[in-house]
Each structure stands twice: as structure tokens, then as C-alpha cells.
Write a protein that holds these residues in place. Sequence first.
Motif: not given
Length: 178
Positions: A65-69, A72-79
Motif C-alpha cells: 500500500x505504500x508504493x506509489x500507484x 500516478x508515476x511520472x515514468x514507466x515502471x516494469x515490475x
Amino acid sequence: MKQIDLMKQTERKKKVLAALCAVLCTGLLSGCSSGGVLDSKEKNEQLKDTILETYDALIGGAGTAVLTPERSLEGRLTRGEDDYTGSYRASYTEFTGTEVLFGGTTLKREEGGTLELTCSLSLESGKAEVLLRSGSDDPEILLSGSGEYTGTWEVDGESTYIGVRCEDAVGELFIQIE
């Protein structure tokens, strides 16, 4: 700063959950050890394992729950294989804010407790810091301004997060965690 405050609130909630779990565990195990339903050592071990697994699932959910959704991120997240691993690439244009990108809370990470972080930050203007927050300690600045960082850390047994804090940042950020 909102994300840091949220991380502190989550840490307090985890401590309350841990205390509640400890009370329940003590009550369950002490009431079952002398002729009750669970009178064998093997059944007590199974109960203990079940309680620890349940507790790990509870705190793991709180940690996520602490992680930024992602929206809402400015960049691209790849899990990667879980919330602790993956990559993040951002091009900031006068961005001010904090993004909590990777991490969580776990008693024992299935994929192993050692992670390797590689990141690079190239700023044209403004400020940016790549942060590591482990347990209840204040965030540690791994990289500030332009440059590169490579390091390893252990995540088992406490909350651990990697994020970036920016103030009017213009530039590029890349993070890879394996």
C-alpha cells in the motif's frame, strides 16, 4: 513528503498488527500445549507456521500500500518477479514530488533476501535523490544529483523501499533492481 508520512503511518500500523499477532500467538500456543486440541509438537509447529504465514501476508499487504500507484508515476515502471524488483525509467520535466517505486514488508522473501540496485540520474536542473528506507530508520540517500549508483541490500524481516524525491527536477532517471 506525503509518501514518507504514509510510510511512517504504515510502519505504526505494522507495529500494532505485530503486537496483536504476538498476543494471539501467545494465547493460542500456551492454551494448546498441555493436553488441549494441539498436544503434539508437530501440531504446534504447524500452528506456528500458519500464524507466521498469515502475519507475513498481512504485513505484505500493508507494505504494498505504500508504493506509489503506477497511474500516478511520472515514468514507466516494469515490475519484476515481485514488488521488490523491476525497472523504472522517467524523464522529468520540472517534477516536484516523491515516488515510492519498489519494496514492501516481508518476513522472508521467497526469491531470496538480497537485492542488487543499479541506478543512474542525469539532471539538467532542479534536485533529485534516490532514497532507500529500511525499517523505521530515516531514508538513506543513495544518489543525489547526477551520477550512478550500484549496491546491494537485505530485505528480509523489515520494511524496505526504494524511491525518488524531486524538486523542480528536469532530467532522466533509470533504476534496475534484481
